[in-house]
Each structure stands twice: as structure tokens, then as C-alpha cells.
Scaffold this motif. Structure first.
Motif, mmCIF file in Angstrom:
data_model
loop_
_atom_site.group_PDB
_atom_site.id
_atom_site.type_symbol
_atom_site.label_atom_id
_atom_site.label_comp_id
_atom_site.label_asym_id
_atom_site.label_seq_id
_atom_site.Cartn_x
_atom_site.Cartn_y
_atom_site.Cartn_z
ATOM 1 N N GLN A 4 32.962 24.704 -2.994
ATOM 2 C CA GLN A 4 31.870 25.555 -2.589
ATOM 3 C C GLN A 4 31.620 25.281 -1.132
ATOM 4 O O GLN A 4 31.456 24.140 -0.734
ATOM 5 C CB GLN A 4 30.606 25.253 -3.378
ATOM 6 C CG GLN A 4 30.779 25.491 -4.879
ATOM 7 C CD GLN A 4 29.497 25.221 -5.598
ATOM 8 O OE1 GLN A 4 28.434 25.184 -5.012
ATOM 9 N NE2 GLN A 4 29.577 25.024 -6.880
ATOM 10 N N VAL A 6 29.156 26.226 1.984
ATOM 11 C CA VAL A 6 27.903 26.852 2.374
ATOM 12 C C VAL A 6 27.807 26.791 3.878
ATOM 13 O O VAL A 6 27.863 25.714 4.466
ATOM 14 C CB VAL A 6 26.704 26.125 1.751
ATOM 15 C CG1 VAL A 6 25.410 26.839 2.115
ATOM 16 C CG2 VAL A 6 26.873 26.072 0.245
ATOM 17 N N VAL A 38 24.020 21.933 3.074
ATOM 18 C CA VAL A 38 23.313 22.832 2.179
ATOM 19 C C VAL A 38 22.947 24.122 2.909
ATOM 20 O O VAL A 38 23.036 24.221 4.131
ATOM 21 C CB VAL A 38 22.045 22.111 1.652
ATOM 22 C CG1 VAL A 38 20.992 22.070 2.726
ATOM 23 C CG2 VAL A 38 21.542 22.726 0.372
ATOM 24 N N SER A 100 30.918 19.761 -2.016
ATOM 25 C CA SER A 100 29.977 20.605 -1.286
ATOM 26 C C SER A 100 28.650 20.600 -2.010
ATOM 27 O O SER A 100 28.588 20.493 -3.236
ATOM 28 C CB SER A 100 30.506 22.042 -1.162
ATOM 29 O OG SER A 100 30.670 22.633 -2.432
ATOM 30 N N PRO A 102 25.383 22.389 -3.451
ATOM 31 C CA PRO A 102 25.100 23.745 -3.923
ATOM 32 C C PRO A 102 23.981 24.390 -3.105
ATOM 33 O O PRO A 102 23.147 23.685 -2.525
ATOM 34 C CB PRO A 102 24.667 23.531 -5.373
ATOM 35 C CG PRO A 102 24.108 22.149 -5.392
ATOM 36 C CD PRO A 102 24.938 21.360 -4.413
ATOM 37 N N PRO A 103 23.949 25.725 -3.062
ATOM 38 C CA PRO A 103 22.853 26.400 -2.352
ATOM 39 C C PRO A 103 21.532 26.183 -3.068
ATOM 40 O O PRO A 103 21.482 25.976 -4.280
ATOM 41 C CB PRO A 103 23.269 27.871 -2.388
ATOM 42 C CG PRO A 103 24.174 27.983 -3.574
ATOM 43 C CD PRO A 103 24.899 26.676 -3.671
ATOM 44 N N ALA A 123 17.999 22.277 -6.559
ATOM 45 C CA ALA A 123 19.314 22.831 -6.878
ATOM 46 C C ALA A 123 19.571 22.755 -8.380
ATOM 47 O O ALA A 123 18.966 21.939 -9.089
ATOM 48 C CB ALA A 123 20.407 22.082 -6.118
ATOM 49 N N ASP A 124 20.472 23.595 -8.856
ATOM 50 C CA ASP A 124 20.885 23.552 -10.256
ATOM 51 C C ASP A 124 21.483 22.174 -10.545
ATOM 52 O O ASP A 124 22.445 21.749 -9.896
ATOM 53 C CB ASP A 124 21.921 24.653 -10.509
ATOM 54 C CG ASP A 124 22.254 24.825 -11.984
ATOM 55 O OD1 ASP A 124 22.387 23.809 -12.702
ATOM 56 O OD2 ASP A 124 22.403 25.980 -12.429
ATOM 57 N N GLU A 127 25.173 21.736 -10.891
ATOM 58 C CA GLU A 127 25.970 21.804 -9.673
ATOM 59 C C GLU A 127 25.925 20.498 -8.886
ATOM 60 O O GLU A 127 26.668 20.337 -7.909
ATOM 61 C CB GLU A 127 25.485 22.960 -8.795
ATOM 62 C CG GLU A 127 25.632 24.327 -9.438
ATOM 63 C CD GLU A 127 27.080 24.667 -9.735
ATOM 64 O OE1 GLU A 127 27.948 24.304 -8.918
ATOM 65 O OE2 GLU A 127 27.344 25.280 -10.793
#
Length: 297
Positions: A4, A6, A38, A100, A102-103, A123-124, A127
């Protein structure tokens, strides 16, 4: 798990990560893959932290004789075998994918930024789980998704599960996520992330499990477990606290290494277990713990 990436806003300098030394006497770990910063809607860390991190990277680069750019990004752009002292051949590291962050939801700060005094992970949680390394066979029960309280309780001895279940009922965690895998040498790895409603509940859970000077409530398939003296406070990331333990000889049919990390509103439990009479390898365990902590920082 796919990479991922970002991309931050043009005017925002991405945070740099400082390397974390191994305990004295342990073989050196090569630098962990850099985390991609992030999303831009997250509040940046204080400039002072960034400057300190860049300074440490610069000092490390000079120590290794790296010419040209001396920043974290300069080192990160090199192959590990191009940087003196960071060759990975034969050191036992697992081959993790590039990591990475997560957003975050729009307007949500990072857990330890000034705009987040409650140290909440927005964040989730799934993730934030470390992905499995190359060559790993995934655990069919711990797939990187949400798990039930009952599945989490399987990590503990059967006779202690009722008491741990009561602790969880009292603390009322919001979510539990987990991922597990088995490596070709038979080592199994399990990572549990438990998110609570506040830092106070997460900290209390660590205390109620009696984790601190001892490993506290025993995990399944463990005998005598003691503090791992090869891990020191210098290995902890800023704002995080890790409690690291290893099963002592003589141990039973498996050798277990385990660690709890308190990261704001989230408690992490990392377990490596190897069957037979051989000890679970130290380097991959500490590598796994450091990388998982970076995702939570």
C-alpha cells in the motif's frame, strides 16, 4: 498482502523512522523496510521528532561510510547489501514485504500526534497487522481479519481461559484482529491486536494479566517463561512499551517466545513457537516484534 503506497501532500515532509538496535550480544539485524507515510489528512508528528529521527539516520549513514545523501531516504533507496554492515545473508531474517501505513479517515490524527491526546488508533485494526513473510503458510483460523473472544482465548492455557475471559468482559475491547502463519522450519507465528475504548483499559489489561516483571498469565504450551534479557528498553519505539519473554530450559515439546506491547488504546501479543527441542530463533522473533511495533507507532 499487497503493498500500500500512500502519497503525502506536496508540502508535507514524510516522517522518517530511526533504526532500533538489537540487544548486546545478538547478531545485527539489517534495517527494516521503510514504512510509507500515512495519508495527508493525518496530523503530522511534531517537527522535533522528525529532526531527531533524521539526525539519527544521518549519524548511522556516516558511521557506515555512506557517501552522498545521508538521510533516511538515501539509505532506504539502497539495496541492503550495498550498505556496509547491513548484508542480510545468513542472519536468519525473514523476508517481509515492504510495509506501508494504512490511510486514515478524513480528519483523523495518528495515534501519538499532538491532536490525539487519547492515543486512539483510527486506522482499520486489520490493516495494522504485520503481513506474513515470504514462504509462510497462512493460519486458516488467524487470517488477518476479526476474531472472536473465544479464538483469542485459545492463546492461553485451558485452565486460565475463564479468568482471561472475565478480564476481557470487564475491559470490553472494541475489536480483536489476528494473523498467523507457519514457516518452512516449523516455526509458527501469531499476532493478536486488541483495541480498547481507551488507553486506560489497554494498560489495565496488561496489568490484570500480571505482565511486567513476569510473563503473567501463561500461554498455551508454555512451561517456565522468564524475561528475555536480550531485549532492552533501547529496542522500544517512542510511546510504546514492550514486555518480552522467552521460555526457559528445560521446556516441553515446543519452545515459545512471546511479547506484549502497549500502544495507546491497543494491546499487541506476538508469539513465536517452534516444535521440537530447538529454541525458537531470536532474530526473526525480534524482527517481527519491531516491525509490528512500527505499524502501531
Amino acid at each position: 498482502m499487497s503493498e500500500q503506497t500512500v502519497t503525502p501532500e506536496k508540502d508535507e515532509a514524510p516522517p522518517a523512522l530511526a533504526p532500533h538496535p538489537l540487544p548486546e550480544g545478538a547478531p545485527p539485524l539489517p534495517d527494516a523496510p521503510p514504512l510509507v507515510p500515512v495519508a495527508a489528512d493525518a496530523a503530522p508528528r511534531p517537527p522535533r521528532r522528525v529532526l531527531r529521527a533524521v539526525a539519527r539516520w544521518t549519524a548511522a549513514a556516516l558511521a557506515f561510510g555512506v557517501l552522498g545523501t545521508g538521510t533516511a531516504f538515501g539509505i532506504a533507496s539502497l539495496e541492503r547489501t550495498d550498505v556496509p554492515g547491513l548484508a542480510t545473508e545468513g542472519d536468519g531474517r525473514w523476508d517481509y514485504p515492504e510495509l506501508s501505513l494504512p490511510p486514515l479517515p478524513v480528519g483523523s490524527p495518528r495515534p501519538f500526534s499532538p491532536g490525539n491526546p487519547a492515543e486512539i488508533h483510527h486506522a482499520d485494526l486489520r490493516e495494522l497487522l504485520l503481513p506474513a513473510p515470504a514462504g509462510a503458510k497462512p493460519d486458516k483460523k488467524l487470517t488477518g481479519g476479526w476474531i472472536s473472544t473465544e479464538t483469542f482465548l485459545d492463546a492461553y492455557r485451558e485452565q486460565d481461559r475463564r479468568s482471561v475471559a472475565q478480564l476481557l468482559k470487564d475491559a470490553a475491547p472494541r475489536h480483536i484482529a489476528a494473523r498467523g502463519w507457519t514457516m518452512p522450519d516449523g516455526t509458527t507465528s501469531r499476532i493478536y491486536l486488541v483495541r480498547f475504548n481507551s488507553t486506560a483499559f489497554a494498560s489495565r489489561m496488561i496489568d490484570d494479566l500480571n505482565v511486567g516483571s513476569s510473563a503473567g498469565t501463561p500461554l498455551a504450551r508454555t512451561d517456565t517463561t522468564d524475561i528475555d534479557a536480550t531485549w532492552g528498553s533501547a529496542n522500544d519505539l517512542e510511546n510504546l512499551s514492550s514486555f518480552v519473554f522467552a521460555e526457559q530450559a528445560p521446556f516441553g515439546a515446543e519452545h515459545v517466545r512471546q511479547a506484549y506491547t502497549l500502544a495507546g488504546d491497543t494491546m499487541a501479543l506476538v508469539v513465536h513457537e517452534r516444535p521440537g527441542k530447538r529454541e525458537t530463533a531470536l532474530i526473526p522473533f525480534q524482527q517481527t516484534l519491531i516491525l509490528q511495533n512500527q505499524l502501531l507507532a
